[in-house]
Scaffold this active site. Structure first.
Site, short mmCIF file in Angstrom:
data_model
loop_
_atom_site.label_atom_id
_atom_site.label_comp_id
_atom_site.label_asym_id
_atom_site.label_seq_id
_atom_site.Cartn_x
_atom_site.Cartn_y
_atom_site.Cartn_z
N GLY A 1 -5.05 4.02 -0.43
CA GLY A 1 -3.73 3.43 -0.05
C GLY A 1 -2.90 4.33 0.35
O GLY A 1 -1.60 4.49 0.32
N SER B 1 0.64 4.62 3.78
CA SER B 1 2.31 4.89 3.74
C SER B 1 2.68 4.73 2.32
O SER B 1 1.89 5.04 1.13
CB SER B 1 2.82 3.53 4.30
N GLY B 2 4.13 4.88 2.17
CA GLY B 2 4.63 4.86 0.87
C GLY B 2 4.36 6.06 -0.24
O GLY B 2 4.19 7.05 0.26
N ILE B 3 4.21 5.63 -1.43
CA ILE B 3 3.88 6.79 -2.64
C ILE B 3 2.65 7.29 -2.08
O ILE B 3 2.25 8.55 -2.44
CB ILE B 3 3.91 5.85 -3.89
N GLY B 4 1.61 6.55 -1.75
CA GLY B 4 0.29 7.10 -1.33
C GLY B 4 0.43 8.38 -0.47
O GLY B 4 -0.08 9.36 -0.93
N SER C 1 2.35 0.00 -12.95
CA SER C 1 4.11 -0.08 -12.81
C SER C 1 4.64 -0.41 -13.95
O SER C 1 4.06 -0.87 -14.78
CB SER C 1 3.81 -1.35 -11.72
N TYR D 1 2.00 -10.59 -9.33
CA TYR D 1 1.86 -9.17 -9.08
C TYR D 1 1.94 -8.35 -10.62
O TYR D 1 1.02 -7.71 -10.93
CB TYR D 1 3.00 -8.60 -8.26
#
Length: 263
Positions: A9, A12-15, A132, A145
């Site tokens: 992953g 994008s984002g945190i990855g 999370s 989620y």
């Protein structure tokens, strides 16, 4: 010590931000993405930055894609890939719930099993599960989620205890991001409004819910991934990582208080 690190992953984002951070520290980073267009985009970004990343498509729900990592001598696997889903458990379609479990839990564990074959044989390695803080307290309308993250956190803690009995120097840790502004949270909360419709139990509350969500994210979300990326790097580099790495710390502290007082 420089390590061979694979992150899922990473498109994008945190990855993505974690891939850049680890590469900047000299690690050999294998940054994988959900599909080939994301992989092509990431290769182009790496080339323009002059950053050495190995990039390929790894859809963790595909058995064929998962097998690609079997021959890799990984020091660290970062299970970052995941999807979001929202809506009331009173009415959400079970196929939506099954799909988010398929990605966030089942496929993640299947990929981990492939990586563990080599790690256990070489008697070294680290597996990080990106869970999370939503996996520690119930959150109304986010439970499709959040349930996957509750399960993933339990799986990671249990696997950590099991591997200790093997005395194989393979470690497991949980990364628990709070609310961070990457667009993921907004996309996840909006998803329920695509199917709720006028017959939803909560149709009359939809506009109020949207307004509350917007206010909550504006107040809570960290504006940068910097704090959680720092925790990811710390866990990946640790010789013996601790069980949990949480950021931003204030959100983690809030979750602790909520659990203590039964909120």
């Amino acid at each position: 010590m420089k390590k061979n690190i694979l992150i899922t992953g990473a498109g994008s984002g945190i990855g993505l931000d974690t891939a850049w951070a680890l590469a900047a520290r000299g690690h050999q980073v294998i940054a994988t993405t959900f599909d080939e267009p994301q992989a092509a985009s990431l290769r182009a970004q790496a080339a323009s930055r002059g950053v050495a990343l190995r990039v390929f498509k790894l859809d963790i729900t595909s058995a064929a894609d998962r097998q690609q990592i079997e021959a890799l001598e990984l020091d660290v696997l970062i299970n970052n890939a995941g999807v979001g889903e929202s809506g009331s458990l009173a009415e959400v379609d079970m196929d939506r719930v099954r799909q988010v479990f398929e990605v966030n839990l089942f496929a993640t564990l299947a990929l981990t099993q492939v990586a563990l074959r080599g790690m256990i044989a070489r008697r070294r390695g680290t597996v990080l599960f990106v869970s999370s803080i939503a996996g520690r307290v119930p959150m109304p309308f986010l439970m499709p989620y959040a349930m996957t993250k509750f399960a993933l956190s339990a799986a990671g803690a249990g696997l950590r205890a099991e591997l200790r009995q093997l005395r194989c120097n393979v470690h497991v840790a949980l990364i628990e991001p709070g609310a961070i502004h990457t667009g993921f949270n907004q996309a996840m909360t909006e998803r329920k409004y695509t199917w709720m419709g006028p017959h939803s139990y909560f149709a009359g509350q939809a506009e109020r819910m949207k307004a509350e969500e917007a206010r909550t994210f504006a107040f809570l979300e960290a504006k940068s991934t910097r704090s959680i990326v720092a925790q990811m790097v710390k866990a990946a580099e640790a010789g013996k990582p601790r069980l949990r790495y949480v950021a931003p710390w204030i959100q983690g502290f809030g979750v602790r208080l909520a659990r203590i007082f039964g909120v």
